[in-house]
Design a protein around this motif. Structure first.
Motif, PDB file in Angstrom:
ATOM      1  N   PRO A 198       6.906   8.050   6.706  1.00 14.68           N
ATOM      2  CA  PRO A 198       7.180   7.171   5.555  1.00 14.68           C
ATOM      3  C   PRO A 198       6.316   5.906   5.640  1.00 14.68           C
ATOM      4  CG  PRO A 198       8.960   7.052   7.151  1.00 14.68           C
ATOM      5  CD  PRO A 198       8.013   8.093   7.659  1.00 14.68           C
ATOM      6  N   CYS A 199       5.895   5.412   4.501  1.00 16.18           N
ATOM      7  CA  CYS A 199       5.106   4.175   4.497  1.00 16.18           C
ATOM      8  C   CYS A 199       5.540   3.297   3.325  1.00 16.18           C
ATOM      9  CB  CYS A 199       3.626   4.475   4.447  1.00 16.18           C
ATOM     10  SG  CYS A 199       3.129   5.382   3.008  1.00 16.18           S
ATOM     11  N   THR A 200       5.236   2.032   3.426  1.00 15.11           N
ATOM     12  CA  THR A 200       5.597   1.063   2.383  1.00 15.11           C
ATOM     13  C   THR A 200       4.322   0.561   1.723  1.00 15.11           C
ATOM     14  OG1 THR A 200       7.414   0.368   3.773  1.00 15.11           O
ATOM     15  CG2 THR A 200       6.876  -1.069   1.927  1.00 15.11           C
ATOM     16  N   ILE A 201       4.330   0.600   0.395  1.00 14.48           N
ATOM     17  CA  ILE A 201       3.145   0.137  -0.341  1.00 14.48           C
ATOM     18  C   ILE A 201       3.167  -1.399  -0.350  1.00 14.48           C
ATOM     19  CG2 ILE A 201       1.874   0.263  -2.525  1.00 14.48           C
ATOM     20  CD1 ILE A 201       2.271   3.001  -1.081  1.00 14.48           C
ATOM     21  N   LEU A 202       2.112  -1.991   0.162  1.00 13.88           N
ATOM     22  CA  LEU A 202       2.023  -3.460   0.207  1.00 13.88           C
ATOM     23  C   LEU A 202       1.339  -4.008  -1.045  1.00 13.88           C
ATOM     24  CD1 LEU A 202       0.929  -3.848   3.939  1.00 13.88           C
ATOM     25  CD2 LEU A 202       3.233  -4.099   2.989  1.00 13.88           C
ATOM     26  N   SER A 203       0.281  -3.387  -1.444  1.00 18.23           N
ATOM     27  CA  SER A 203      -0.407  -3.782  -2.687  1.00 18.23           C
ATOM     28  C   SER A 203      -1.063  -2.546  -3.276  1.00 18.23           C
ATOM     29  CB  SER A 203      -1.448  -4.870  -2.421  1.00 18.23           C
ATOM     30  OG  SER A 203      -2.523  -4.330  -1.692  1.00 18.23           O
ATOM     31  N   SER A 204      -1.286  -2.622  -4.580  1.00 17.86           N
ATOM     32  CA  SER A 204      -1.825  -1.445  -5.266  1.00 17.86           C
ATOM     33  C   SER A 204      -2.587  -1.915  -6.498  1.00 17.86           C
ATOM     34  CB  SER A 204      -0.638  -0.564  -5.649  1.00 17.86           C
ATOM     35  OG  SER A 204      -0.990   0.331  -6.641  1.00 17.86           O
ATOM     36  N   GLU A 205      -3.862  -1.557  -6.577  1.00 19.00           N
ATOM     37  CA  GLU A 205      -4.661  -1.992  -7.743  1.00 19.00           C
ATOM     38  C   GLU A 205      -5.886  -1.107  -7.915  1.00 19.00           C
ATOM     39  OE1 GLU A 205      -5.960  -5.967  -6.963  1.00 19.00           O
ATOM     40  OE2 GLU A 205      -7.427  -5.304  -5.490  1.00 19.00           O
ATOM     41  N   VAL A 206      -6.468  -1.201  -9.118  1.00 12.93           N
ATOM     42  CA  VAL A 206      -7.759  -0.545  -9.376  1.00 12.93           C
ATOM     43  C   VAL A 206      -8.818  -1.591  -9.067  1.00 12.93           C
ATOM     44  CG1 VAL A 206      -9.238   0.557 -11.090  1.00 12.93           C
ATOM     45  CG2 VAL A 206      -6.775   0.928 -11.173  1.00 12.93           C
ATOM     46  N   ARG A 207      -9.654  -1.295  -8.087  1.00 12.18           N
ATOM     47  CA  ARG A 207     -10.648  -2.299  -7.681  1.00 12.18           C
ATOM     48  C   ARG A 207     -11.969  -2.064  -8.429  1.00 12.18           C
ATOM     49  NH1 ARG A 207     -12.777  -2.326  -1.698  1.00 12.18           N
ATOM     50  NH2 ARG A 207     -10.577  -2.349  -1.175  1.00 12.18           N
ATOM     51  N   PRO A 208     -12.446  -3.086  -9.169  1.00 13.83           N
ATOM     52  CA  PRO A 208     -13.732  -2.903  -9.868  1.00 13.83           C
ATOM     53  C   PRO A 208     -14.910  -3.154  -8.916  1.00 13.83           C
ATOM     54  CG  PRO A 208     -12.766  -5.011 -10.447  1.00 13.83           C
ATOM     55  CD  PRO A 208     -11.846  -4.386  -9.437  1.00 13.83           C
ATOM     56  N   HIS A 209     -15.992  -2.431  -9.139  1.00 17.18           N
ATOM     57  CA  HIS A 209     -17.232  -2.639  -8.371  1.00 17.18           C
ATOM     58  C   HIS A 209     -18.337  -2.889  -9.390  1.00 17.18           C
ATOM     59  CE1 HIS A 209     -15.364  -0.973  -4.661  1.00 17.18           C
ATOM     60  NE2 HIS A 209     -14.667  -0.274  -5.548  1.00 17.18           N
ATOM     61  N   HIS A 210     -18.861  -4.093  -9.411  1.00 17.50           N
ATOM     62  CA  HIS A 210     -19.873  -4.442 -10.402  1.00 17.50           C
ATOM     63  C   HIS A 210     -21.259  -4.115  -9.861  1.00 17.50           C
ATOM     64  CE1 HIS A 210     -16.674  -6.346 -12.615  1.00 17.50           C
ATOM     65  NE2 HIS A 210     -16.326  -6.996 -11.507  1.00 17.50           N
ATOM     66  N   GLY A 211     -22.015  -3.374 -10.648  1.00 16.25           N
ATOM     67  CA  GLY A 211     -23.370  -3.011 -10.231  1.00 16.25           C
ATOM     68  C   GLY A 211     -24.345  -3.170 -11.375  1.00 16.25           C
ATOM     69  N   ASP A 212     -25.638  -2.863 -11.114  1.00 18.85           N
ATOM     70  CA  ASP A 212     -26.669  -2.988 -12.148  1.00 18.85           C
ATOM     71  C   ASP A 212     -26.420  -2.033 -13.315  1.00 18.85           C
ATOM     72  OD1 ASP A 212     -27.865  -4.861 -10.619  1.00 18.85           O
ATOM     73  OD2 ASP A 212     -29.301  -3.487  -9.679  1.00 18.85           O
ATOM     74  N   ARG A 265       1.615   4.984  -9.903  1.00 20.64           N
ATOM     75  CA  ARG A 265       2.571   5.794  -9.110  1.00 20.64           C
ATOM     76  C   ARG A 265       2.918   5.124  -7.779  1.00 20.64           C
ATOM     77  NH1 ARG A 265      -0.565  10.333 -10.617  1.00 20.64           N
ATOM     78  NH2 ARG A 265      -1.428  10.540  -8.523  1.00 20.64           N
ATOM     79  N   TYR A 266       2.089   4.215  -7.329  1.00 18.04           N
ATOM     80  CA  TYR A 266       2.325   3.554  -6.025  1.00 18.04           C
ATOM     81  C   TYR A 266       2.497   2.045  -6.240  1.00 18.04           C
ATOM     82  CZ  TYR A 266       0.711   7.954  -3.992  1.00 18.04           C
ATOM     83  OH  TYR A 266       0.576   9.268  -3.636  1.00 18.04           O
ATOM     84  N   ARG A 267       3.653   1.665  -6.758  1.00 14.52           N
ATOM     85  CA  ARG A 267       3.935   0.252  -7.028  1.00 14.52           C
ATOM     86  C   ARG A 267       4.165  -0.489  -5.699  1.00 14.52           C
ATOM     87  NH1 ARG A 267       2.333  -1.324 -11.574  1.00 14.52           N
ATOM     88  NH2 ARG A 267       2.833   0.028 -13.318  1.00 14.52           N
ATOM     89  N   PRO A 268       3.752  -1.753  -5.584  1.00 12.58           N
ATOM     90  CA  PRO A 268       4.011  -2.523  -4.362  1.00 12.58           C
ATOM     91  C   PRO A 268       5.512  -2.591  -4.064  1.00 12.58           C
ATOM     92  CG  PRO A 268       2.434  -3.672  -5.737  1.00 12.58           C
ATOM     93  CD  PRO A 268       2.927  -2.511  -6.539  1.00 12.58           C
ATOM     94  N   GLY A 269       5.877  -2.398  -2.799  1.00 13.64           N
ATOM     95  CA  GLY A 269       7.282  -2.454  -2.389  1.00 13.64           C
ATOM     96  C   GLY A 269       7.940  -1.091  -2.373  1.00 13.64           C
ATOM     97  N   THR A 270       7.326  -0.098  -3.027  1.00 16.40           N
ATOM     98  CA  THR A 270       7.952   1.231  -3.050  1.00 16.40           C
ATOM     99  C   THR A 270       7.616   1.994  -1.773  1.00 16.40           C
ATOM    100  OG1 THR A 270       6.058   2.159  -4.205  1.00 16.40           O
ATOM    101  CG2 THR A 270       7.894   1.411  -5.570  1.00 16.40           C
ATOM    102  N   LYS A 271       8.404   3.054  -1.537  1.00 12.06           N
ATOM    103  CA  LYS A 271       8.183   3.887  -0.349  1.00 12.06           C
ATOM    104  C   LYS A 271       7.392   5.129  -0.750  1.00 12.06           C
ATOM    105  CE  LYS A 271      10.848   1.559   2.549  1.00 12.06           C
ATOM    106  NZ  LYS A 271      10.266   0.865   3.697  1.00 12.06           N
ATOM    107  N   ALA A 272       6.590   5.591   0.170  1.00  8.35           N
ATOM    108  CA  ALA A 272       5.821   6.824  -0.075  1.00  8.35           C
ATOM    109  C   ALA A 272       5.664   7.550   1.251  1.00  8.35           C
ATOM    110  CB  ALA A 272       4.470   6.479  -0.672  1.00  8.35           C
TER     111      ALA A 272
END
Lengths: 571, 133
Positions: free
Chosen positions: A224-238, A282-289
C-alpha cells in the motif's frame, strides 16, 4: 599529318560570389569553433578536478529537495564539512554542476550513498579551498569534442577553396573522373545505418526496456502507498509543450519509509494532455493506492506495471528501422552490381549499363514478369504512407490537443494542411492498390525477351480473374527515356515517351481473355540503355479497362539490342 | 601559359561501333607533369544526373613539360550517340594531366549511321500489327 586544336579555358571568379560563399563557410566554421571552445572549457574544468587533492569529509546533512517550479524538480541537497591546510570548510556541492533529476529515485540514491554523519571523501580545489565536490563528473562528456570537427573542417576547407587562385586556366573537372558505385553505395549505407540505429535505439528505449521491466516486476512486492502529490507536469520545448504524469507517493518497506515518483516503466513526456489528466485524477493527493516495490532494492517502485497505451507509440520508430533495413538491402545489392559491372568500365562489345538481357532468353518462349506487380505497388505505397503519416500524425495530434485546450495555433495549422492532404492522398493510393489486387491478372509469354532492331517477337496473353469486367484491352510497344535527378534533397525521375507502337486493341469482351500477336521492332530503334540515372526502356504495355475496379496497366520490359559488330575480316 | 591539345586522325568526328579511333594529343605546361592519360568514354547530358562510362584508358610513360603522343582505341558495339527530350548520350576522348586536374575533351559521334540518333524522329510510329484473339 595531324592538326592539333589549341584551347584556352577561363575560370569564373567573381568577388561577390566568393564573399557570399565565404560568409556561408564562416558561419559553419564559427559554429564549430564556438561549440569546440565551450566543450573544451567544460572538459578542461572536469580534467582539473583530477589534480584536486582527496580529503576526508563528514556529511552534515543530506536530503532530496523538491522544487516544483523546475522541470527536474528533485535536487540533491547536501552539506559536508572538511579540513584543508589546517582550516575547516563547508561545501554544498556534490558535483561541478548541480545534481538534479526528474526521477526521485536517482537523487535518493545519492542520499543513500552520502547519509547524514557518514564519513566520505571529497576533492578540494587547492587554489580555492572553499570549493570542493563529492564526485568527479563523467569524462564521457569529452566525446562531444568530436561533434564540431566536421563543421570546422567543412568551414575551413570551404573558405580556403573560395580564395584559392586558379592554378591554371585549364583547370576544370575531368568528365571522365567518376565515383565508383561501391563508394556511392557506402555513403548511402551510412545514411540508412543512421535510420536503422536511431529506429532500433528508440524501439529499445520505448518498447524493449519497459517490457523487460514489466517482466522483472512480476515478482515485486505489492504494497500500500499514500499519494503525496499528483499533477500533469508540463515540459516546455522548442517544438511546443509536452506533458508527463507526475505522481509522488510514499510507502513502507522493511519498516522503513520510502518515496518514489515513477508512474509506469515508460518514462519521458508526450503531447497528449487529456489522458495524463485522467490518470492524475485517479490518484488524488492523500488517497491510498497499491504500488509495486522491488524487494532487492526498495527505493525502486512503480504504480502501474502493465503495458500502458503510450507504449504502443513506441512501435512508430520501427518505421525508421524498416526504412533503414530496406535502404541497406538496396545498398548491398547496388554494391554487388558495382562489383560485377561498374558503369565506369564497359566490356567492349557489350550493352551499356548494368542491365543485360535475361539469360533465360536462350531457350524459346518465356513468361515475362511485370516491372511492378500490384502487390509491390501496395507494399511500396503502404510503407511510404506509414512513414509519411507516422511523422505527420505526431504534429497533427499536438495541434489537435492545442485546439482542444484553447491554445490553437493558426499558423501551424495552416502550415500542416498540405502535409495532411499528401498523407490522405497516400492513404487513397493504398486503398486503390488494395482493391487493384482483385482486378484481372495478365500473363504474357513472348518468343524472346530481347531482339535486334527490325526483328519480330511473337507473344500471347492470358487474362485471369474477373475477365468479364474487362471492356477494352490494348497492347502496345513503347520506348521512353527515364532521367533521374536531384532537386534539393528530393530525387525525381522524369519520363518522356519517344515511340508508341499499337499492337492490339480489342473492345469485345469475349475476345479479351487470351490471344496472340506479333511485334516488329522498328528497324531504326535505338537499343535499350541503362546507366545509374539515365535509361532508354522498351516495354510491352497491357492495358485493360475494368468496370467498377481499378484498371490494369502492366508493363513488361523487352530489350532492344545494338547491332552486333561485323566479324573481323580474314586475310 | 599551359595548353592541352587533342585531335583525331583526319579530324574525324563520326565513327561506327567497332571502328578504331586514333589520333594525337599534346600539352605545353610550365613544369613536368606527374601523369598524363587519354580516356575514351561516354557521358549523359540533359535532365538526369550525369552518368559516365569510361571504356578505355591509355597512360603515357614519362610525360615531359612539352610533349606530344599518339593514341588508339577500338570502339565497342554500344551505346550509340543519341539525343532525346531528356537525355543525350555523348562520346568523347579526354586528355587528363596531373597534378592540377588539367583536362581537355573532344566530342565524337558513335552510331551505325555515323550520325547522332535523334529519339522520336528515328523511332517511327507504326500501324497496328496483326493480332489474333
Amino acid at each position: 599529318m595531324l592538326n592539333l586544336r589549341f584551347v584556352t579555358m577561363s575560370r569564373p571568379s567573381g568577388i561577390p560570389g566568393r564573399l557570399f560563399g565565404s560568409l556561408f563557410f564562416v558561419f559553419f566554421l564559427g559554429m564549430g569553433v564556438l561549440f569546440l571552445v565551450l566543450t573544451t572549457k567544460e572538459v578542461v574544468k572536469r580534467g582539473e578536478t583530477l589534480r584536486w587533492p582527496i580529503v576526508p569529509c563528514t556529511i552534515v546533512s543530506s536530503s532530496v529537495a523538491a522544487e516544483k517550479s523546475s522541470e527536474n524538480p528533485f535536487r540533491f541537497a547536501v552539506n559536508y564539512q572538511y579540513q584543508f591546510r589546517g582550516r575547516s570548510y563547508h561545501s554544498q556541492r556534490a558535483e561541478l554542476s548541480e545534481t538534479r533529476s526528474g526521477n526521485y529515485r536517482d537523487v535518493l540514491r545519492m542520499v543513500e550513498r552520502y547519509p547524514e554523519k557518514a564519513q566520505a571523501i571529497c576533492y578540494v580545489n587547492p587554489a580555492h579551498p572553499e570549493e570542493a565536490i563529492l564526485q568527479r563528473s563523467s569524462f564521457w562528456f569529452a566525446l562531444l569534442l568530436v561533434v564540431p570537427i566536421p563543421f570546422i573542417v567543412i568551414g575551413g576547407l570551404g573558405i580556403w577553396a573560395m580564395w584559392q587562385p586558379p592554378t591554371s586556366s585549364l583547370t576544370q573537372p575531368a568528365f571522365s573522373r567518376t565515383v565508383s558505385p561501391r563508394t556511392r553505395s557506402f555513403s548511402l549505407a551510412l545514411f540508412f545505418s543512421i535510420f536503422l540505429v536511431a529506429g532500433l535505439a528508440a524501439f529499445a528505449f520505448l518498447v524493449i526496456r519497459p517490457m523487460m521491466k514489466i517482466q522483472q516486476s512480476r515478482h515485486w512486492l505489492q504494497l500500500p502507498c499514500t499519494i503525496l502529490s499528483s499533477e500533469v507536469r508540463p515540459h516546455h520545448g522548442d517544438n511546443g509543450t509536452t506533458y508527463s504524469v507526475d505522481i509522488f507517493y510514499q510507502y513502507f518497506a522493511n519498516g522503513k519509509e520510502y518515496k518514489a515518483n515513477r508512474y509506469s516503466f515508460l518514462t519521458g513526456s508526450s503531447s497528449g494532455y487529456d489522458g495524463k489528466a485522467a490518470v492524475v485524477a485517479r490518484y488524488r493527493p492523500g488517497t491510498k493506492a497499491l504500488c509495486f516495490v522491488n524487494p532487492a532494492d526498495p527505493t525502486e517502485a512503480v504504480l502501474v506495471r502493465r503495458v500502458t497505451p503510450e507504449m504502443w507509440f513506441g512501435l512508430l520508430p520501427t518505421i525508421f528501422a524498416v526504412v533503414g533495413v530496406c535502404g541497406l538491402v538496396y545498398c548491398v545489392r547496388q554494391s554487388r552490381l558495382g562489383k560485377n559491372s561498374s558503369i565506369t568500365a564497359i566490356p567492349a562489345g557489350f550493352m551499356a549499363g548494368a542491365q543485360s538481357p535475361p539469360t533465360s532468353d536462350l531457350g524459346g518462349p518465356i513468361e515475362l514478369k511485370a516491372r511492378i506487380s500490384p502487390r509491390m505497388k501496395l507494399v511500396g505505397g503502404l510503407i511510404v504512407a506509414l512513414f509519411w503519416n507516422g511523422i505527420v500524425s505526431v504534429f497533427v495530434v499536438h495541434l489537435i490537443n492545442g485546439w482542444k485546450h484553447g491554445r490553437g495555433e493558426w499558423f501551424s495549422t495552416i502550415f500542416m494542411i498540405p502535409f495532411v492532404l499528401i498523407g490522405l492522398g497516400l492513404v487513397g493510393f493504398v486503398v486503390y492498390s488494395l482493391v487493384g489486387l482483385f482486378s484481372p491478372r495478365v500473363k504474357l509469354t513472348v518468343s524472346s525477351a530481347s531482339a535486334l532492331p527490325g526483328a519480330r517477337i511473337q507473344f500471347n496473353w492470358t487474362l485471369e480473374g474477373k475477365v468479364q469486367r474487362v471492356s477494352r484491352l490494348q497492347i502496345y510497344f513503347e520506348g521512353r527515356e527515364e532521367a533521374t535527378y536531384k532537386r534539393g534533397t528530393d530525387t525525381s525521375t522524369d519520363k518522356a515517351v519517344f515511340a508508341t507502337i499499337p499492337i492490339v486493341d480489342i473492345q469485345e469482351n469475349f475476345r479479351v481473355g487470351s490471344g496472340n500477336a506479333e511485334l516488329q521492332v522498328p528497324a531504326c530503334a535505338i537499343h535499350s540503355f541503362s546507366s545509374e540515372h539515365n535509361k532508354i526502356i522498351w516495354s510491352l504495355f497491357v492495358k485493360a479497362d475494368v468496370t467498377h475496379m481499378p484498371d490494369v496497366k502492366d508493363e513488361f520490359e523487352l530489350f532492344v539490342l545494338p547491332q552486333p559488330l561485323a566479324p573481323p575480316m580474314k586475310v | 601559359m599551359s595548353s592541352l591539345r587533342i585531335a583525331t586522325q583526319l579530324q574525324r568526328k563520326s565513327f561506327r561501333p567497332g571502328e578504331e579511333v586514333s589520333g594525337a594529343i599534346g600539352w605545353t605546361l610550365d613544369k613536368q607533369p606527374k601523369s598524363a592519360e587519354v580516356r575514351l568514354f561516354w557521358y549523359t547530358a540533359g535532365k538526369g544526373t550525369r552518368d559516365v562510362g569510361v571504356v578505355a584508358t591509355q597512360k603515357f610513360e614519362a610525360p615531359q613539360a612539352n610533349d606530344e603522343r599518339s593514341f588508339s582505341f577500338r570502339l565497342p558495339e554500344s551505346p550509340y550517340s543519341f539525343s532525346g527530350t531528356l537525355i543525350s548520350l555523348i562520346w568523347a576522348i579526354e586528355l587528363v594531366v596531373e597534378p592540377g586536374g588539367l583536362s581537355e575533351r573532344l566530342e565524337i559521334t558513335v552510331s551505325p549511321t555515323g550520325e547522332e540518333i535523334v529519339l522520336g524522329k528515328d523511332a517511327l510510329h507504326r500501324p497496328a500489327n496483326n493480332a489474333a484473339a
